[in-house]
Each structure stands twice: as structure tokens, then as C-alpha cells.
Design an enzyme around this catalytic site. Sequence first.
Site, short mmCIF file in Angstrom:
data_model
loop_
_atom_site.label_atom_id
_atom_site.label_comp_id
_atom_site.label_asym_id
_atom_site.label_seq_id
_atom_site.Cartn_x
_atom_site.Cartn_y
_atom_site.Cartn_z
N LYS A 105 8.41 -0.12 -7.64
CA LYS A 105 9.56 0.43 -6.58
C LYS A 105 10.97 -0.14 -7.22
O LYS A 105 11.72 -0.60 -6.38
CB LYS A 105 9.32 -0.27 -5.47
CG LYS A 105 7.93 0.21 -4.67
CD LYS A 105 7.64 -0.19 -3.23
CE LYS A 105 6.51 0.25 -2.75
NZ LYS A 105 5.44 -0.76 -3.55
O1 LIG Z 1 4.02 3.28 1.12
C1 LIG Z 1 3.70 2.23 0.50
C2 LIG Z 1 3.87 2.20 -0.83
C3 LIG Z 1 3.37 1.00 -1.49
N1 LIG Z 1 2.31 0.34 -0.88
C4 LIG Z 1 1.86 -0.70 -1.61
O2 LIG Z 1 0.47 -0.39 -1.77
C5 LIG Z 1 -0.47 -1.55 -1.55
C6 LIG Z 1 -1.31 -1.41 -0.49
O3 LIG Z 1 -2.19 -2.73 -0.44
P1 LIG Z 1 -3.19 -2.92 0.67
O4 LIG Z 1 -3.77 -4.12 0.66
O5 LIG Z 1 -4.08 -1.67 0.27
O6 LIG Z 1 -2.66 -2.57 2.04
C7 LIG Z 1 0.52 -2.89 -1.85
O7 LIG Z 1 0.80 -3.18 -3.20
C8 LIG Z 1 1.96 -2.08 -1.28
O8 LIG Z 1 2.95 -2.82 -1.76
C9 LIG Z 1 2.08 0.53 0.35
O9 LIG Z 1 1.34 -0.11 0.87
N2 LIG Z 1 2.68 1.58 0.94
#
Ligand SMILES: O=c1ccn([C@@H]2O[C@H](COP(=O)(O)O)[C@@H](O)[C@H]2O)c(=O)[nH]1
Length: 308
Positions: A105
Site C-alpha cells: 500500500k
Molecule cells: O481493503 C482492503 C485492503 C487490504 N486488506 C488486506 O487484506 C488482508 C485481509 O486479511 P484477513 O485476515 O483475510 O481479514 C490484510 O492483509 C489487509 O491488510 C484488506 O483487508 N482490505
Amino acid sequence: MINKLISNIKKTNAPIVVGLDPMLNYIPEHIQKKAFADLGETLEGAAEAIWQYNKGIVDATYDLIPAVKPQIAMYEQFGIPGLVAYKKTVDYCKSKGLVVIGDIKRGDIGSTSAAYAVGHLGQVQVGSKKYAGFDEDFATVNPYLGSDGVKPFMDVCKEEKKGIFVLVKTSNPSSGEFQDQEINGRPLYELVGEKVAQWGDELMGDGYSYVGAVVGATYPEMGKVLRKIMPKTFILVPGYGAQGGKGADLVHFFNEDGLGAIVNSSRGIIAAYKQEKYKEFGAENYADASRQAVKDMIADISGALESR
Ligand SMILES: O=c1ccn([C@@H]2O[C@H](COP(=O)(O)O)[C@@H](O)[C@H]2O)c(=O)[nH]1
């Protein structure tokens, strides 16, 4: 790289990404104990535990999945040893044929974005030589600074045949505070989506662009609108599983060709053994629990796509 992502998705029949977001409290005791015995309760010990944990998950799942998404924050919290574990994870996943999406990001003024782009997707010039830095296949990019914060990533992608996923509508509960604000009657995320589609036209692979978008699984109606605004854009969809997204919510993120989206789950896969559903595997067999969770996720998403 978008072509490799699509070819991996077709090969595995699985439009999913495993998010490698290790936290120490997910890591089974036997792995932590060994790492701490070897390196002490230090940042190096923690980083070693993370690396061994990741390796177990990758070994157990790589034949089922097209891609992984390591979240750099989880590694950065352990300083330099954490970043070494990040890099080892990136390289190992690539050696297994997986596409690696670095969830970094980034996005800044042009010159700084250029350095981020070189560090993550490109090669840095040192005298007469060039060196790759983290060398992921894709990186996530924050577009809030505008085109001059994104273009340096596109330039590097053009040179290296790599890709980016630009944040359009994020999955978190307060994403609407800014992203849903209306400008001339249109929400900001739609305007960003249009811009992503325009940027993407400059960097086309076979059918889909090297410039992708991030749209959260937790906002399926917005995903449906954005799919239409960005027909040739691959959408990275986080928010499945731990954040509440389900296969049935996701069908409109995909195009009629069954492509166009790739759904991420991090905690839902890597810490599956902690869930009631997979408890029988136990901490020793955490990686087998992750493998089963991957199979269940694929079945959920494929089932939803087949019955649409
Ligand atoms: O909008 C967003 C952008 C990035 N993320 C990232 O994805 C994963 C989600 O993790 P989970 O454990 O599946 O919830 C995490 O790395 C976030 O930084 C997001 O969730 N939403």
C-alpha cells in the site's frame, strides 16, 4: 505478470489468494519454541518462527492456489529480521510457481513513489550493476496522491512486466468516510475506479490490464458497479472470511468469462487450525488445516459462480 496470474488461476481453477499475514500468536507453540531455542526470544527468533510457519503453509497449499499476498506490515513489526523473513517468503513462493502480490500500500510524491516502485517491483542501479530489491510480482498502491504517485509504479511495471492493484474501495468498516464522499453526484470510489480503468488501458496484457484494483468483499453492491466501470481490470478482493465476506457475495466481482477477480483470505486460511471447524487438526497439523480451509474456500467461491 497479469498473464501468469490468469494462467495460474486457470491451472488451479481457483480464483483465490492466500494472505500470508503472520502474527506471533497464530504460530503454533512447537514452531515458536524451536525458533526461540535456536535464536532466543529476539526479533531474529520471531522472524525465524514466522518464516517456518509460512513455509509450512506454502508447502501444504501451493499446488491448490495461484497466488499469495504477504502483508508487509506483519513483517515490518519485527524490524530488519522481519523484512528478511518477508523477502525469504517472497522468494520461496516464487520458487513454487506462485504469483506474489506484495501488500505494501505505497504511494507518495512522484520521486518517492519511483523509489518504492524500484524497491518492490524493479531493479535499483548501483554503479554499473542493477539489483532487484523485494522483487514481488504485484504491489498494492494507494492512489490518494493522484496520478504522479501512481505513474512511477506503472513505468516500472511496463519495464518489468509486473503489475499493481490500486485501492479503489477498501473492505474496512470506515472506508466510506472518504471513499463514499460524493463529488458532482458520484462517489469518490467510482471516480477512482474510472481512473484505474484509464491507467489500465496503457498497460494491457492479454485481455486484462497490469493495473488492477482493490475492492473489498464486504461491499458487494459497490463491487457490482465497479466491475462495470472497470471491465478489463483485475480486482483483488480482500475481506473474505475473517471480515465476513462469503462466496455468494462475490459473484458480481467476476466477469462472464469467470475471470476478473481474485479473492484473498489471510487469517481464515493461515490460522484455520484455531477455528472450531478445523480444531480436530490440532496445532501440530496447522498446515493441513490451512489446506482444508483453502479447499473449502475454493468450493464456496466456485459453487457461487456456478450457480449464478
Ligand atoms: O481493503 C482492503 C485492503 C487490504 N486488506 C488486506 O487484506 C488482508 C485481509 O486479511 P484477513 O485476515 O483475510 O481479514 C490484510 O492483509 C489487509 O491488510 C484488506 O483487508 N482490505
